[in-house]
Design an enzyme around this catalytic site. Structure first.
Site, PDB file in Angstrom:
ATOM      1  N   HIS A 204       0.802  -1.226   0.000  1.00 21.81           N
ATOM      2  CA  HIS A 204       0.000   0.000   0.000  1.00 21.81           C
ATOM      3  C   HIS A 204       0.838   1.281   0.000  1.00 21.81           C
ATOM      4  CE1 HIS A 204       0.451  -0.755   4.379  1.00 21.81           C
ATOM      5  NE2 HIS A 204       0.328   0.553   4.541  1.00 21.81           N
ATOM      6  N   ASP A 205       1.960   1.279   0.707  1.00 18.79           N
ATOM      7  CA  ASP A 205       2.753   2.512   0.824  1.00 18.79           C
ATOM      8  C   ASP A 205       4.064   2.456   0.042  1.00 18.79           C
ATOM      9  OD1 ASP A 205       1.286   4.379   2.177  1.00 18.79           O
ATOM     10  OD2 ASP A 205       1.982   3.767   4.167  1.00 18.79           O
TER      11      ASP A 205
ATOM     12  N   LYS B 215       6.167   5.390  -1.246  1.00 17.21           N
ATOM     13  CA  LYS B 215       7.008   6.263  -0.413  1.00 17.21           C
ATOM     14  C   LYS B 215       8.470   6.200  -0.830  1.00 17.21           C
ATOM     15  CE  LYS B 215       4.100   6.688   3.639  1.00 17.21           C
ATOM     16  NZ  LYS B 215       3.920   6.265   5.042  1.00 17.21           N
TER      17      LYS B 215
ATOM     18  N   HIS C 277      -5.915   3.990  -0.831  1.00 16.19           N
ATOM     19  CA  HIS C 277      -5.990   3.678   0.605  1.00 16.19           C
ATOM     20  C   HIS C 277      -6.097   4.913   1.500  1.00 16.19           C
ATOM     21  CE1 HIS C 277      -1.597   4.213   0.190  1.00 16.19           C
ATOM     22  NE2 HIS C 277      -1.550   4.372   1.496  1.00 16.19           N
TER      23      HIS C 277
ATOM     24  N   ASP D 141      -5.130  -0.271   7.739  1.00 15.56           N
ATOM     25  CA  ASP D 141      -3.937   0.565   7.916  1.00 15.56           C
ATOM     26  C   ASP D 141      -4.107   1.510   9.111  1.00 15.56           C
ATOM     27  OD1 ASP D 141      -1.373   1.508   7.216  1.00 15.56           O
ATOM     28  OD2 ASP D 141      -2.201   3.077   5.926  1.00 15.56           O
TER      29      ASP D 141
ATOM     30  N   HIS E 203       2.691   9.943  -2.431  1.00 14.71           N
ATOM     31  CA  HIS E 203       3.088   8.527  -2.401  1.00 14.71           C
ATOM     32  C   HIS E 203       2.006   7.629  -3.003  1.00 14.71           C
ATOM     33  CE1 HIS E 203       0.722   8.178   1.382  1.00 14.71           C
ATOM     34  NE2 HIS E 203       0.702   6.887   1.147  1.00 14.71           N
TER      35      HIS E 203
HETATM   36 FE   LIG Z   1      -0.212   5.549   2.683  1.00 11.17          FE
HETATM   37 FE   LIG Z   2       0.794   1.761   6.310  1.00 12.74          FE
END
Ligand SMILES: [Fe+2]
Ligand SMILES: [Fe+2]
Length: 252
Positions: A110-111, A114, A165, A194, A139
């Protein structure tokens, strides 16, 4: 590398008279070809998985908050929420199995966007300025771009989860400001997983909230930030969620 990736078991056919018929030479050839194709498919799946795990480890190197246990927990929470949702909708077990597999990998990523955010922002020990926060929001878009040339269902799901998300049910989220069911189901599910994990874990800048406070936060924001139906699904398996948390503890 001569690795064994699977075992194919084939049972002899029985004739109408109940007699077992032996394999013929042509059967052997067909079976051999089938075995090779199955091995290639399994190997491909393994390679894909390995690449995703490496991407996750790379993201973790960049952003120490996005730890291995965090992404594992988010993925496990998300798949469990999805299973409750699916049973409510009477989705076939075959379909559920397929989606769970895809969602698990996508949720872990999901991230991953970044990796494209500068260290000054990612590792800043203080509160972000509004401009920095805007940069941080990128991101989601950077993440989805990583999967824009989707080659598999996991790629497609990862493209969806990365971009959605941080959307909110009421439309006040980012980056697109989508609302309600206009936000992909996977995004709505991962949002709950999350946030639950972020609140219930200790981070460098905050203590872990106690469980009642986290649940109250989710309930209070059901219907505004989160899909209320999915919050209900989450709450209905709270014991399972807690057992997942103890399965993937943070290092001290
Ligand atoms: Fe995120
Ligand atoms: Fe996260």
């Amino acid at each position: 590398r001569d690795d064994i990736v699977g075992v194919l078991q084939i049972i002899n056919a029985r004739g109408e008279d109940g007699q077992i018929s032996p394999f013929l030479d042509e059967d052997r050839q067909v079976i051999r070809h089938f075995g090779i194709s199955a091995a290639v498919a399994l190997e491909r799946a393994q390679i894909t998985r390995t690449i995703f795990l490496r991407m996750i480890r790379m993201a973790e190197l960049r952003d120490p908050k996005e730890t291995g246990p965090h992404v594992s927990r988010v993925a496990a929470y998300a798949t469990e929420i999805y299973k409750v949702y699916a049973s409510r909708r009477q989705i076939s077990s075959r379909e559920v199995e397929r989606q769970v597999d895809v969602l698990r990998s996508a949720a872990m990523l999901h991230d991953v966007g970044k990796v494209g955010i500068s260290d000054n922002i990612l590792k800043k020990p203080a509160r972000l300025t509004p401009e920095e926060y805007d940069a941080m929001k990128q991101h989601t878009l950077i993440g989805t771009r990583l999967f824009s040339d989707a080659r598999s269902e996991i790629d497609e799901a990862a493209a969806v989860v990365t971009v959605s998300h941080h959307e909110r049910w009421d439309g006040a989220g980012y980056p697109e400001g989508k609302s309600g069911e206009g936000i992909h189901l996977f995004g709505r599910v991962v949002a709950i997983a999350d946030v639950y994990d972020a609140l219930s874990s200790r981070r460098s800048y905050k203590e872990a909230w106690d469980e009642d406070r986290v649940l109250a936060e989710l309930r209070d924001n059901a219907g505004s930030q989160f899909d209320a139906g999915l919050v209900g699904d989450f709450l209905s398996i709270h014991d399972l969620i807690k057992s997942i948390r103890s399965r993937y503890p943070d290092p001290d």
